[in-house]
Motif scaffolding. Structure first.
Motif, PDB file in Angstrom:
ATOM      1  N   VAL A  42       5.253  24.138   7.058  1.00 15.53           N
ATOM      2  CA  VAL A  42       5.515  25.511   6.545  1.00 15.53           C
ATOM      3  C   VAL A  42       5.834  25.625   5.198  1.00 15.53           C
ATOM      4  N   GLY A  43       4.958  26.232   4.595  1.00 13.97           N
ATOM      5  CA  GLY A  43       5.291  26.588   3.168  1.00 13.97           C
ATOM      6  C   GLY A  43       5.564  27.927   2.920  1.00 13.97           C
ATOM      7  N   GLU A  44       6.302  28.188   1.620  1.00 14.17           N
ATOM      8  CA  GLU A  44       6.913  29.390   1.076  1.00 14.17           C
ATOM      9  C   GLU A  44       7.021  29.386  -0.462  1.00 14.17           C
ATOM     10  N   ASN A  45       6.550  30.113  -1.248  1.00 14.45           N
ATOM     11  CA  ASN A  45       6.613  29.728  -2.810  1.00 14.45           C
ATOM     12  C   ASN A  45       6.330  28.640  -3.223  1.00 14.45           C
ATOM     13  N   ASP A  46       5.126  27.894  -2.659  1.00 15.08           N
ATOM     14  CA  ASP A  46       4.643  26.747  -3.255  1.00 15.08           C
ATOM     15  C   ASP A  46       5.768  25.538  -2.751  1.00 15.08           C
ATOM     16  N   ARG A  47       6.642  25.697  -1.879  1.00 16.87           N
ATOM     17  CA  ARG A  47       7.414  24.823  -1.265  1.00 16.87           C
ATOM     18  C   ARG A  47       7.405  24.400   0.135  1.00 16.87           C
ATOM     19  N   LEU A  48       7.658  23.306   0.796  1.00 11.94           N
ATOM     20  CA  LEU A  48       7.563  22.979   1.996  1.00 11.94           C
ATOM     21  C   LEU A  48       9.139  23.539   2.459  1.00 11.94           C
ATOM     22  N   VAL A  49       9.090  24.380   3.528  1.00  7.87           N
ATOM     23  CA  VAL A  49      10.465  24.697   4.008  1.00  7.87           C
ATOM     24  C   VAL A  49      10.654  24.464   5.416  1.00  7.87           C
ATOM     25  N   GLY A  50       9.772  23.913   6.012  1.00  9.30           N
ATOM     26  CA  GLY A  50       9.966  23.462   7.420  1.00  9.30           C
ATOM     27  C   GLY A  50       8.492  22.826   8.104  1.00  9.30           C
ATOM     28  N   MET A  62       0.860  -1.109   0.162  1.00 10.51           N
ATOM     29  CA  MET A  62       0.003  -0.141  -0.045  1.00 10.51           C
ATOM     30  C   MET A  62       1.091   1.139  -0.036  1.00 10.51           C
ATOM     31  N   ASN A  63       0.452   2.147  -0.759  1.00 11.91           N
ATOM     32  CA  ASN A  63       1.431   3.550  -0.832  1.00 11.91           C
ATOM     33  C   ASN A  63       0.741   4.617   0.230  1.00 11.91           C
ATOM     34  N   VAL A  64       1.426   5.380   0.341  1.00 10.38           N
ATOM     35  CA  VAL A  64       1.329   6.429   1.176  1.00 10.38           C
ATOM     36  C   VAL A  64       0.049   7.313   0.849  1.00 10.38           C
ATOM     37  N   ARG A  65      -0.095   7.547  -0.555  1.00 14.26           N
ATOM     38  CA  ARG A  65      -1.272   8.243  -1.102  1.00 14.26           C
ATOM     39  C   ARG A  65      -2.503   7.729  -0.838  1.00 14.26           C
ATOM     40  N   ASP A  66      -2.378   6.435  -0.279  1.00 13.31           N
ATOM     41  CA  ASP A  66      -3.812   5.507   0.049  1.00 13.31           C
ATOM     42  C   ASP A  66      -4.266   5.862   1.491  1.00 13.31           C
ATOM     43  N   CYS A  67      -3.246   6.425   2.361  1.00 11.94           N
ATOM     44  CA  CYS A  67      -3.498   6.597   3.725  1.00 11.94           C
ATOM     45  C   CYS A  67      -3.550   8.072   4.041  1.00 11.94           C
ATOM     46  N   MET A  68      -2.741   8.906   3.485  1.00  8.09           N
ATOM     47  CA  MET A  68      -2.628  10.138   3.936  1.00  8.09           C
ATOM     48  C   MET A  68      -3.766  10.911   3.849  1.00  8.09           C
ATOM     49  N   SER A  69      -3.659  12.038   4.756  1.00  7.86           N
ATOM     50  CA  SER A  69      -4.752  13.163   4.659  1.00  7.86           C
ATOM     51  C   SER A  69      -4.256  14.325   3.783  1.00  7.86           C
ATOM     52  N   SER A  70      -5.290  14.487   2.600  1.00  6.13           N
ATOM     53  CA  SER A  70      -4.873  15.533   1.562  1.00  6.13           C
ATOM     54  C   SER A  70      -5.298  16.815   1.740  1.00  6.13           C
ATOM     55  N   ASP A  71      -6.147  16.854   2.828  1.00  6.55           N
ATOM     56  CA  ASP A  71      -6.527  18.337   3.127  1.00  6.55           C
ATOM     57  C   ASP A  71      -5.509  19.224   3.983  1.00  6.55           C
ATOM     58  N   VAL A  72      -4.383  18.941   3.870  1.00 12.22           N
ATOM     59  CA  VAL A  72      -3.491  19.543   4.669  1.00 12.22           C
ATOM     60  C   VAL A  72      -3.348  21.045   4.455  1.00 12.22           C
ATOM     61  N   ARG A  73      -3.334  21.778   5.728  1.00 14.16           N
ATOM     62  CA  ARG A  73      -3.006  23.386   5.648  1.00 14.16           C
ATOM     63  C   ARG A  73      -1.397  23.587   5.840  1.00 14.16           C
ATOM     64  N   THR A  74      -1.141  24.805   5.605  1.00 14.78           N
ATOM     65  CA  THR A  74       0.222  25.520   5.514  1.00 14.78           C
ATOM     66  C   THR A  74       0.274  26.656   6.309  1.00 14.78           C
ATOM     67  N   ILE A  75       1.247  27.321   6.874  1.00 14.66           N
ATOM     68  CA  ILE A  75       1.344  28.211   7.391  1.00 14.66           C
ATOM     69  C   ILE A  75       2.613  28.977   6.770  1.00 14.66           C
ATOM     70  N   ALA A  76       2.649  30.287   6.622  1.00 12.09           N
ATOM     71  CA  ALA A  76       3.866  31.114   6.026  1.00 12.09           C
ATOM     72  C   ALA A  76       5.048  31.185   6.976  1.00 12.09           C
ATOM     73  N   PRO A  77       6.155  31.068   6.735  1.00 11.48           N
ATOM     74  CA  PRO A  77       7.199  31.563   7.689  1.00 11.48           C
ATOM     75  C   PRO A  77       7.231  32.685   8.259  1.00 11.48           C
ATOM     76  N   ASP A  78       6.639  33.791   7.511  1.00 11.53           N
ATOM     77  CA  ASP A  78       6.483  35.059   8.399  1.00 11.53           C
ATOM     78  C   ASP A  78       5.374  35.189   9.309  1.00 11.53           C
ATOM     79  N   ALA A  79       4.539  34.236   9.212  1.00 12.18           N
ATOM     80  CA  ALA A  79       3.185  34.589  10.273  1.00 12.18           C
ATOM     81  C   ALA A  79       4.007  34.070  11.741  1.00 12.18           C
ATOM     82  N   THR A  80       3.079  34.595  12.733  1.00  9.42           N
ATOM     83  CA  THR A  80       3.549  34.537  14.080  1.00  9.42           C
ATOM     84  C   THR A  80       3.271  33.113  14.510  1.00  9.42           C
ATOM     85  N   VAL A  81       3.989  32.743  15.730  1.00  6.93           N
ATOM     86  CA  VAL A  81       3.693  31.648  16.375  1.00  6.93           C
ATOM     87  C   VAL A  81       2.338  31.547  17.079  1.00  6.93           C
TER      88      VAL A  81
END
Length: 143
Positions: A37-45, A1-20
């Motif tokens: 944490v996403g920036e310019n359509d990329r995972l950064v943390g 079984m692949n990861v895509r078969d079990c993952m949650s696809s409705d993931v939300r991100t936050i920008a690195p310049d947002a506050t904690v």
């Protein structure tokens, strides 16, 4: 079984310049302990409730601290959507993390997978990871 078969696809991100505080509010709204944490359509943390507690509050920093200052970037772990569940379980076990961001082969964030998600797909795979993730130590210790 692949990861895509079990993952949650409705993931939300936050920008690195947002506050904690923004991150904590999003975690509360989503009932989640970690946000990619996403920036310019990329995972950064990743930022976790633990990052906020240990890297901000314990060090006397306030709610206006940026996500960038608190997020985990060193040795950022992720998994590809077409990897199998055993690879996800092994990575979680090796790095003592309970969730991984899921990327497509173009390295775009497409989801997140947790130990709970893996257990829904294959209980025998998640059991081994849970044992190792729950051991003391690893990259997220307080020391």
């Amino acid at each position: 079984m692949n990861v895509r078969d079990c993952m949650s696809s409705d993931v939300r991100t936050i920008a690195p310049d947002a506050t904690v505080q923004d991150a904590a509010r999003l975690m509360k709204a989503l009932d989640a302990g970690a946000i990619p944490v996403g920036e310019n359509d990329r995972l950064v943390g990743m930022i976790t409730d633990r990052d906020i507690a240990i890297r901000c509050i314990a060090d006397g920093r306030g709610p206006s601290t940026t996500v960038r200052e608190a997020m985990t970037t060193a040795d950022l772990q992720f998994i590809f959507e077409d990897d199998d569940l055993q690879e996800a379980s092994a990575r979680m076990s090796d790095h003592k993390v309970r969730r991984l961001p899921v990327l497509n082969r173009e390295k775009r964030l497409v989801g997140i997978i947790s130990l709970g998600d893996i257990s829904l797909g294959d209980m025998s795979v998640s059991g081994a990871a849970l044992c190792h993730v729950s051991e003391p130590g690893g990259p997220h210790t307080q020391h």
